[in-house]
Every structure is written in structure tokens, then in C-alpha cells.
Write an enzyme that holds these catalytic residues in place. Structure first.
Site, PDB file in Angstrom:
ATOM      1  N   ASP A  71       0.835  -1.194   0.000  1.00  0.00           N
ATOM      2  CA  ASP A  71       0.000   0.000   0.000  1.00  0.00           C
ATOM      3  C   ASP A  71       0.875   1.252   0.000  1.00  0.00           C
ATOM      4  OD1 ASP A  71       0.617  -0.965   2.685  1.00  0.00           O
ATOM      5  OD2 ASP A  71      -0.549   0.733   3.434  1.00  0.00           O
ATOM      6  N   GLU A 133      -0.123  -1.238   5.768  1.00  0.00           N
ATOM      7  CA  GLU A 133       0.975  -0.826   6.649  1.00  0.00           C
ATOM      8  C   GLU A 133       0.890   0.658   6.950  1.00  0.00           C
ATOM      9  OE1 GLU A 133       5.004   0.779   7.631  1.00  0.00           O
ATOM     10  OE2 GLU A 133       3.688   1.259   5.949  1.00  0.00           O
TER      11      GLU A 133
END
Length: 379
Positions: A71, A133
Site C-alpha cells: 500500500d 501498513e
């Protein structure tokens, strides 16, 4: 396919946290499959996003985990000189969202997969890719929980966050929360008719300031970090809607970043105790609660220097003792896997407009991974 071409494919997917990630995981699974490697999809409890895990070599022997998140942070509010989700090249500079943090490392790993697969590995290389994350390391705990059923306990994990290809041995831990204070609205012409949520919020801020000052004055101290102590701060406050309305709600976003000798929970739990004491104020009209935002443990300095020495041989750079930004390495370490941080790009370019990685950094990372593969062919 070159590492730059792979990076271009990855950057073209706006894999923002908190959203379904099937496009980026599908792209990676397809690329691994073309190289004869099967990636196992590990769905998270959200139901619309997954971690990925793949093994090259004998899964029943201890090996090395190459870890990354897929991400990237949003681009809203930033002024880019090019499309952030289209890789642009200017000499050695490759610009696009996630190039440094941390799709550059992912691209290097994927580019080396054919070479890994051709090696007579006696110890495996694992590829572990997590989600979310950037909003609190939410995906990797589910991956780590599944790891015992997927492979023998790994010898180590290399977390490829951007470190200018310098191995990093430790980092601070973090916990962030939102403190919520609710009162009662009313017309400002009669303040006693309501319960002003901003006043207890102000009290909480003063207590938080005092706790932060105590940390700076009394420690614990760890000179490997800058600053060399744990920190506490309020970063965002929201409250009120109009001057003539008694504000019935206030929210304060609070974070603690801690040296390895101190737990983030220790500090935040103290703040939440202060918050609880404010509840019931103003004649019982003040109510308090909190929401968790993110948390991850510190990565303590290693007891065994072997992993740092290995990365020094692979990169040609001596390890950096510590950084103050956080990674998933602390969670790997807490799961019993020795961990180190090393990857292409720079944290100073992350989360900013015109984020970039250098082609030379990608080449250095590929060289490190190539040497790692050779190390894992030894009996």
C-alpha cells in the site's frame, strides 16, 4: 522484464490503504506465476484485502523473508509535477507514488525471482507482502499468525523500507489513539445550559504536555535515537462548529513513539487514564472514550550481530544503529524472527510530492538480493 518495467506496473496501481487490494495482489500473483512461483493469498478479517506469501526453495528449512507492504499513502493535497500513478523517468530519477516507499523494493524482489528460481537453494527465500501498513501495520499481524503453517521458522527477515541501502538495526515503537470528549450542545448566550467539550480537552492537552516533558527530562534514554527518549504529542484537535454553539464534541489525535526500553502502551495507557478521570465532569454531562489508530512495537537492537554483518557484506555499508520512523520489523521481531531494515530509496522522499527512487539504488538493491540468493545455495 526489467526492474524499471516492473516498477512502472506497480506504480500504475493506486493501492491505497483501507481499500480492496485485489488489483495489486492479482498483478503480483500473476507475475510470480509466470516465473513458476505460487503465491498464497492470505485474506485479512476485512474480507476485501489480502497479504501474499510465496516461497522459493525448500519450505521445510529455515530461510530468509523478504518483506514489504504494497500500500501507498494518498496524494491528495500534494502538488505533483507529473501523474503520481505513472512512472516518469528523468535521467536516473524514477518518479511516482510508492517508488521509495516501498514499491521499489517490491520491484527488485520480483525482478530477481527468475534468478532465485534457477538457483540450487538449500535454504528458502520467502516473499511476504502485506497490506495497510500505512495506516498502522494492520495487515502483517495476520500474515505472521499464518506463518507457522507455511514454512519452517525463518532465520531472519529483511524489511525493504527505504534506507538508502544502509542496513538499520533498530527503530522506535509507536501507538496512536484518538481521545473523544462529548458534552452537550446549546446556545452560547447561556454557556451553563450546555457542557463545553473543549474545556476538558484543554485539560487533557495540559496533562499530555506535562507527561511529554517528564519523558524528555527523566527518560529512559537511549542515545542511539534522536531524540534519545520516548516522545508524546498531540497532533490534531477537532472541536466546535460555530462560535455561538456550545461545542458538544472534541477529538484529539495523540501519538507516543518509544525507545525499545519502553512500551508505547505504558505511555498511552497513562494518557487514557487522564482521559477517564475527565469523564463525568460538569455535573456528569462529560463523556469520554477513545479509538485506536495504530500500533507497532519497537525493533530492539539485535542480540546477535550476525544479521547486521551479513547485510554489511551484501551492501558494502556498515549498519546504522537506529532510526525514529517505524516499520513492520518490530512485529517480525516480536514473532521471534530476527529482523533488519534495508531497501532502496530514502525516507526523506516518502509521503511527499514527486516521490522518487534512483535507478542506481534499484541496481544496488538487486545486487544485494542476487548475493543473498548465492548465500542461500551453500550447504
Amino acid at each position: 522484464m526489467s526492474v524499471t518495467d516492473i516498477l512502472a506496473e506497480l506504480v500504475a496501481v493506486p493501492s491505497l490503504p483501507g481499500r480492496p487490494n485485489d488489483v495489486i495482489t492479482g498483478l503480483i500473483r500473476e507475475r510470480l506465476a509466470r516465473d513458476g512461483v505460487t503465491a498464497i493469498e492470505l485474506p485479512g478479517p476485512e474480507g476485501d484485502r489480502s497479504n501474499l506469501f510465496a516461497t522459493i526453495g525448500p519450505a521445510d528449512r529455515p530461510g530468509i523473508v523478504l518483506s514489504a507492504h504494497t500500500d501507498v499513502v494518498p496524494t491528495e493535497g500534494q502538488t505533483w509535477t507529473s501523474d503520481p500513478f505513472r512512472l516518469t523517468t528523468d535521467g536516473d530519477r524514477l518518479t511516482g507514488r510508492g517508488t521509495s516507499d516501498m514499491k521499489g523494493f517490491v520491484a527488485c524482489v520480483l525482478a530477481l525471482v527468475p534468478e532465485f528460481a534457477a538457483l540450487p537453494l538449500t535454504r528458502p527465500i520467502h516473499i511476504a507482502l502485506s497490506y495497510d501498513e500505512e495506516i498502522g501495520c494492520r495487515g502483517v499481524p495476520h500474515l505472521l499468525a499464518r506463518l507457522p503453517g507455511l514454512c519452517a521458522p525463518p532465520d531472519a527477515a529483511i524489511i525493504g523500507e527505504p534506507t538508502d541501502m544502509r542496513p538499520v538495526l533498530s527503530h522506535k515503537g509507536k501507538r496512536a489513539v484518538v481521545a473523544v470528549i462529548e458534552g452537550e450542545a446549546g446556545h452560547s448566550s447561556n454557556p451553563s445550559a450546555g457542557a463545553n467539550a473543549l474545556y476538558p480537552a484543554g485539560e487533557l492537552l495540559l496533562r499530555l504536555r506535562d507527561r511529554a516533558a517528564a519523558l524528555a527530562a527523566s527518560g529512559p534514554f537511549d542515545q542511539r535515537f534522536d531524540p534519545p527518549h520516548s516522545t508524546l504529542q498531540a497532533g490534531v484537535i477537532r472541536g466546535g462548529s460555530a462560535l455561538n454553539i456550545i461545542p458538544d464534541r472534541a477529538e484529539i489525535e495523540i501519538e507516543a513513539r518509544t525507545v525499545p526500553a519502553q512500551s508505547p502502551d505504558e505511555i498511552i495507557d497513562g494518557v487514557l487514564a487522564d482521559l477517564t478521570r475527565l469523564g463525568g465532569g460538569d455535573g456528569g454531562r462529560i463523556r469520554v472514550s477513545h479509538r485506536e489508530l495504530s500500533a507497532y512495537p519497537a525493533l530492539p537492537p539485535p542480540d546477535d550481530p550476525a544479521l547486521g554483518e551479513l547485510l554489511t557484506r551484501l551492501t558494502g555499508h556498515a549498519p546504522i544503529a537506529s532510526v525514529s520512523f517505524g516499520t513492520e520489523a518490530g512485529l517480525y521481531r516480536a514473532a521471534g524472527i530476527p529482523s533488519i531494515i534495508c531497501g532502496p530509496g530514502s525516507i526523506t522522499r516518502a509521503h511527499r510530492a514527486d516521490e522518487y527512487v534512483l535507478g542506481s539504488e534499484l541496481a544496488a538493491c538487486c545486487d544485494m538480493l542476487r548475493q543473498l540468493g548465492r548465500q542461500l545455495t551453500a550447504a
